[in-house]
Design a protein around this motif. Structure first.
Motif, PDB file in Angstrom:
ATOM      1  N   ALA A  90      10.590 -45.001  37.388  1.00 51.96           N
ATOM      2  CA  ALA A  90       9.891 -45.968  36.526  1.00 51.96           C
ATOM      3  C   ALA A  90       9.771 -45.444  35.096  1.00 51.96           C
ATOM      4  CB  ALA A  90       8.508 -46.264  37.092  1.00 51.96           C
ATOM      5  N   SER A  91       9.872 -46.363  34.146  1.00 53.96           N
ATOM      6  CA  SER A  91       9.889 -46.016  32.723  1.00 53.96           C
ATOM      7  C   SER A  91       8.537 -45.536  32.215  1.00 53.96           C
ATOM      8  CB  SER A  91      10.320 -47.236  31.902  1.00 53.96           C
ATOM      9  OG  SER A  91      11.523 -47.762  32.396  1.00 53.96           O
ATOM     10  N   VAL A  92       7.488 -45.727  32.990  1.00 54.95           N
ATOM     11  CA  VAL A  92       6.154 -45.260  32.618  1.00 54.95           C
ATOM     12  C   VAL A  92       5.628 -44.377  33.741  1.00 54.95           C
ATOM     13  CG1 VAL A  92       5.343 -47.016  31.027  1.00 54.95           C
ATOM     14  CG2 VAL A  92       5.344 -47.495  33.464  1.00 54.95           C
ATOM     15  N   GLY A 113       9.603 -39.297  38.223  1.00 53.96           N
ATOM     16  CA  GLY A 113      10.795 -39.087  37.390  1.00 53.96           C
ATOM     17  C   GLY A 113      11.125 -40.285  36.523  1.00 53.96           C
ATOM     18  N   HIS A 114      11.989 -40.042  35.541  1.00 55.60           N
ATOM     19  CA  HIS A 114      12.433 -41.129  34.652  1.00 55.60           C
ATOM     20  C   HIS A 114      13.760 -40.757  33.994  1.00 55.60           C
ATOM     21  CE1 HIS A 114      11.721 -43.658  30.754  1.00 55.60           C
ATOM     22  NE2 HIS A 114      12.604 -44.238  31.561  1.00 55.60           N
ATOM     23  N   PRO A 115      14.871 -41.314  34.512  1.00 54.37           N
ATOM     24  CA  PRO A 115      16.158 -41.055  33.865  1.00 54.37           C
ATOM     25  C   PRO A 115      16.248 -41.839  32.561  1.00 54.37           C
ATOM     26  CG  PRO A 115      16.430 -42.552  35.743  1.00 54.37           C
ATOM     27  CD  PRO A 115      14.972 -42.217  35.665  1.00 54.37           C
ATOM     28  N   MET A 116      16.683 -41.169  31.478  1.00 52.08           N
ATOM     29  CA  MET A 116      16.737 -41.839  30.169  1.00 52.08           C
ATOM     30  C   MET A 116      18.111 -42.446  29.892  1.00 52.08           C
ATOM     31  SD  MET A 116      13.739 -41.889  29.191  1.00 52.08           S
ATOM     32  CE  MET A 116      14.144 -42.765  27.700  1.00 52.08           C
ATOM     33  N   GLY A 117      18.690 -42.992  30.926  1.00 50.14           N
ATOM     34  CA  GLY A 117      19.918 -43.769  30.733  1.00 50.14           C
ATOM     35  C   GLY A 117      19.629 -45.160  31.235  1.00 50.14           C
ATOM     36  N   GLY A 118      20.157 -46.131  30.570  1.00 46.29           N
ATOM     37  CA  GLY A 118      19.891 -47.489  31.025  1.00 46.29           C
ATOM     38  C   GLY A 118      20.739 -48.478  30.266  1.00 46.29           C
ATOM     39  N   ARG A 119      20.518 -49.737  30.572  1.00 44.11           N
ATOM     40  CA  ARG A 119      21.266 -50.798  29.902  1.00 44.11           C
ATOM     41  C   ARG A 119      20.343 -51.996  29.755  1.00 44.11           C
ATOM     42  NH1 ARG A 119      26.931 -52.083  32.559  1.00 44.11           N
ATOM     43  NH2 ARG A 119      27.294 -52.827  30.444  1.00 44.11           N
ATOM     44  N   GLU A 120      20.798 -52.983  28.979  1.00 44.86           N
ATOM     45  CA  GLU A 120      19.987 -54.171  28.794  1.00 44.86           C
ATOM     46  C   GLU A 120      20.309 -55.202  29.876  1.00 44.86           C
ATOM     47  OE1 GLU A 120      22.374 -53.028  27.069  1.00 44.86           O
ATOM     48  OE2 GLU A 120      23.764 -54.613  26.494  1.00 44.86           O
ATOM     49  N   LYS A 121      20.990 -54.761  30.929  1.00 52.02           N
ATOM     50  CA  LYS A 121      21.364 -55.674  32.008  1.00 52.02           C
ATOM     51  C   LYS A 121      20.683 -55.244  33.296  1.00 52.02           C
ATOM     52  CE  LYS A 121      25.688 -56.710  29.894  1.00 52.02           C
ATOM     53  NZ  LYS A 121      26.919 -56.119  29.500  1.00 52.02           N
ATOM     54  N   VAL A 179      10.363 -43.422  21.473  1.00 50.78           N
ATOM     55  CA  VAL A 179      11.833 -43.453  21.448  1.00 50.78           C
ATOM     56  C   VAL A 179      12.435 -44.611  22.250  1.00 50.78           C
ATOM     57  CG1 VAL A 179      11.971 -40.943  21.124  1.00 50.78           C
ATOM     58  CG2 VAL A 179      12.163 -41.885  23.436  1.00 50.78           C
ATOM     59  N   SER A 180      11.616 -45.340  23.012  1.00 52.75           N
ATOM     60  CA  SER A 180      12.201 -46.391  23.850  1.00 52.75           C
ATOM     61  C   SER A 180      11.379 -47.682  23.842  1.00 52.75           C
ATOM     62  CB  SER A 180      12.333 -45.852  25.288  1.00 52.75           C
ATOM     63  OG  SER A 180      12.835 -46.805  26.159  1.00 52.75           O
ATOM     64  N   HIS A 181      10.086 -47.570  24.092  1.00 49.30           N
ATOM     65  CA  HIS A 181       9.310 -48.796  24.310  1.00 49.30           C
ATOM     66  C   HIS A 181       9.013 -49.554  23.006  1.00 49.30           C
ATOM     67  CE1 HIS A 181       7.809 -46.732  28.264  1.00 49.30           C
ATOM     68  NE2 HIS A 181       9.116 -46.922  28.222  1.00 49.30           N
ATOM     69  N   THR A 213      19.872 -55.387  17.919  1.00 47.94           N
ATOM     70  CA  THR A 213      19.274 -56.357  18.841  1.00 47.94           C
ATOM     71  C   THR A 213      19.777 -56.211  20.278  1.00 47.94           C
ATOM     72  OG1 THR A 213      20.960 -57.975  18.233  1.00 47.94           O
ATOM     73  CG2 THR A 213      18.862 -58.085  17.041  1.00 47.94           C
ATOM     74  N   ARG A 214      20.698 -55.251  20.522  1.00 46.20           N
ATOM     75  CA  ARG A 214      21.258 -55.150  21.885  1.00 46.20           C
ATOM     76  C   ARG A 214      20.157 -55.026  22.936  1.00 46.20           C
ATOM     77  NH1 ARG A 214      22.167 -51.122  25.408  1.00 46.20           N
ATOM     78  NH2 ARG A 214      21.706 -49.494  23.906  1.00 46.20           N
ATOM     79  N   ILE A 215      19.206 -54.126  22.714  1.00 48.38           N
ATOM     80  CA  ILE A 215      18.222 -53.892  23.764  1.00 48.38           C
ATOM     81  C   ILE A 215      17.262 -55.068  23.939  1.00 48.38           C
ATOM     82  CG2 ILE A 215      18.366 -51.368  23.762  1.00 48.38           C
ATOM     83  CD1 ILE A 215      15.997 -51.240  21.935  1.00 48.38           C
ATOM     84  N   ALA A 216      17.194 -55.958  22.926  1.00 47.84           N
ATOM     85  CA  ALA A 216      16.320 -57.126  23.071  1.00 47.84           C
ATOM     86  C   ALA A 216      16.809 -58.041  24.194  1.00 47.84           C
ATOM     87  CB  ALA A 216      16.244 -57.898  21.755  1.00 47.84           C
ATOM     88  N   LEU A 222      10.640 -57.122  33.429  1.00 51.41           N
ATOM     89  CA  LEU A 222      10.594 -55.657  33.485  1.00 51.41           C
ATOM     90  C   LEU A 222       9.893 -55.111  32.236  1.00 51.41           C
ATOM     91  CD1 LEU A 222      11.347 -52.912  34.734  1.00 51.41           C
ATOM     92  CD2 LEU A 222      13.546 -53.066  33.544  1.00 51.41           C
ATOM     93  N   TRP A 223      10.260 -55.630  31.071  1.00 51.54           N
ATOM     94  CA  TRP A 223       9.682 -55.100  29.829  1.00 51.54           C
ATOM     95  C   TRP A 223       8.224 -55.487  29.648  1.00 51.54           C
ATOM     96  CZ3 TRP A 223      11.037 -51.075  27.154  1.00 51.54           C
ATOM     97  CH2 TRP A 223      12.315 -50.565  27.376  1.00 51.54           C
ATOM     98  N   ARG A 224       7.832 -56.640  30.185  1.00 52.88           N
ATOM     99  CA  ARG A 224       6.395 -56.975  30.172  1.00 52.88           C
ATOM    100  C   ARG A 224       5.629 -55.886  30.937  1.00 52.88           C
ATOM    101  NH1 ARG A 224       3.340 -58.905  33.801  1.00 52.88           N
ATOM    102  NH2 ARG A 224       5.059 -59.586  35.131  1.00 52.88           N
TER     103      ARG A 224
HETATM  104  O1  LIG Z   1      19.762 -49.801  26.852  1.00 53.44           O
HETATM  105  C1  LIG Z   1      19.561 -48.632  26.507  1.00 53.44           C
HETATM  106  O2  LIG Z   1      20.305 -48.044  25.721  1.00 53.44           O
HETATM  107  C2  LIG Z   1      18.421 -47.865  27.055  1.00 53.44           C
HETATM  108  O3  LIG Z   1      18.141 -46.791  26.595  1.00 53.44           O
HETATM  109  C3  LIG Z   1      17.714 -48.508  28.170  1.00 53.44           C
HETATM  110  C4  LIG Z   1      16.514 -47.875  28.780  1.00 53.44           C
HETATM  111  C5  LIG Z   1      15.557 -48.764  29.184  1.00 53.44           C
HETATM  112  C6  LIG Z   1      14.422 -48.324  29.820  1.00 53.44           C
HETATM  113  C7  LIG Z   1      14.259 -46.984  30.042  1.00 53.44           C
HETATM  114  O4  LIG Z   1      13.149 -46.572  30.675  1.00 53.44           O
HETATM  115  C8  LIG Z   1      15.200 -46.066  29.661  1.00 53.44           C
HETATM  116  C9  LIG Z   1      16.367 -46.529  29.029  1.00 53.44           C
END
Ligand SMILES: O=C(O)C(=O)Cc1ccc(O)cc1
Ligand SMILES: NC(=O)C1=CN([C@@H]2O[C@H](COP(=O)(O)OP(=O)(O)OC[C@H]3O[C@@H](n4cnc5c(N)ncnc54)[C@H](O)[C@@H]3O)[C@@H](O)[C@H]2O)C=CC1
Length: 355
Positions: A90-92, A113-121, A179-181, A213-216, A222-224
């Protein structure tokens, strides 16, 4: 040793972890309350469906569900004795850990844990085995966490190609707010402003706007959850950003450009601190070649094949393509020593190459 794993929640993150583990030969059992997500993850080769009774507990179970669902899913997994060690993604962290303790989860075997890799999908269809390559992976053990469990979670992160980083949960939440939220909320604000633009304005959009705007495009539910679970730290960063923007707007109105220049200068300095794709540290100084590509099937494939034939590794690629134009531009980043060789090879192959 991590030879077997259970992944609960086969969405983007759970399936990406499972795919990475499968590539390293780990046995992976999968579960999701959504049978379509589970089926697709299995079809993609992420593992096999979790059976009711595992012959023996797995080395680690990864709870990869939305933050609010983590505590109950963790308690359920622990009650079923699915694994020796448990972690989540989880991101938090602060609120999730507190709720897990309140629900009566066994805290000794749980490594937040929280992996700092992700996508907007979302979902397994967006999953990638290389999602965590070179990324940081925060581990936030509590005072109750067994150090052996931390070692297992560290191995899990390393098997996924990530760099584990042990960090206190409060410091973690403050850091990811920065750095993310908060960047997500700022990206959403910029993207929301586009609703006021007409078609001509949007037709003029370039790569800068896409970057911002990619991450938007991320999932609103999820983001709420993420923003509400980390409300205080995120609000503090947004207030700072809002103050900078308000000062810049006022300065533009009055023509006092020093304030704007100061913001731009601090922006450049902050940008230079953003780690590159190879982890902590500044982005390496790659040489960039711009190559004109026709908008036709297979063009990019041919371009990469030509680079490979020239023996040049493309470190990064960015594609600019204006809607309606029959051509696009691919910007290939390569190590400086390889630039001339690639330029010669591509030019000889008929590509239009620009420095
Ligand atoms: O889309 C991206 O580049 C991200 O970095 C996404 C991301 C979203 C939430 C997280 O908790 C961690 C990474
Ligand atoms: N999206 C991202 O870029 C990142 C997300 N995260 C975290 O990863 C977690 C998962 O996010 P995503 O994979 O992006 O979401 P997702 O929506 O792609 O996947 C979540 C999956 O969990 C399943 N699920 C929900 N509740 C469940 C439950 N109680 N039991 C079993 N399965 C359940 C859903 O059916 C779905 O398949 C979240 O906690 C998020 O904060 C962490 C890093 C990056």
């Amino acid at each position: 040793m991590v030879e077997s794993a259970v992944v609960i929640g086969t969405g983007l993150i759970g399936t990406s972890i499972a795919l990475a583990l499968r590539q390293r030969g780990v046995d992976v059992a999968l579960s999701d309350r959504d049978s379509a997500a589970l089926e697709l993850a299995c079809e993609l080769g992420a593992g096999t469906p979790l059976v009711e009774d595992l012959p023996e507990p797995a080395d680690i179970a990864v709870v990869a569900v939305p933050p609010s669902a983590v505590p109950a899913a963790l308690r359920d997994a622990q009650q079923r004795g699915l694994a020796r060690v448990y972690t989540d993604v989880a991101s938090v962290k602060t609120s999730v850990v507190r709720q897990a303790a309140e629900l009566g989860c066994t805290m000794a075997s749980y490594v937040p844990g929280h992996p700092m890799g992700g996508r907007e999908k979302q979902g397994p269809s967006a999953a990638r085995a290389d999602l965590f390559l070179g990324r940081s992976w925060a581990l936030c053990p509590t005072p109750q966490t067994d150090p052996v469990a931390v070692k297992t979670a560290t191995l899990l992160a390393e098997l996924c190609g990530a760099n584990p980083l042990v960090v206190d949960e409060t410091a973690h939440d403050r850091a990811v707010a920065l750095v993310s939220h908060a960047p997500h909320a700022v990206s959403a604000a910029v993207a929301a402003s586009l609703l006021d633009g007409d078609d001509t304005a949007l037709a003029l959009a370039g790569q800068g706007l896409r970057d911002m705007t990619r991450i938007a495009g991320g999932d609103v539910d999820l983001w709420r959850e993420i923003l509400s679970h980390n409300a205080g730290p995120v609000a503090a960063v947004l207030e700072q950003v809002a103050a900078d923007l308000a000062a810049a707007a006022a300065a533009l109105r009055t023509g006092t450009l020093d304030t704007v220049v100061d913001l731009l200068r601090r922006g450049r300095a902050g940008h230079a601190r953003v780690p590159g794709k190879r982890g902590i540290g500044p982005t390496p100084d790659y040489a960039v070649l711009s190559v004109v590509i026709p908008d036709e099937p297979g063009a990019l494939g041919r371009l990469f094949a030509a680079a490979a034939e020239a023996g040049v590794n493309v470190e990064d690629v960015r594609i600019d393509h204006s809607p309606g134009l029959p051509l696009g531009v691919a910007q290939l980043s390569v190590v400086p020593e390889a630039r001339d060789r690639l330029e010669r090879a591509l030019t000889a192959g008929g590509w239009s190459v620009h420095r």
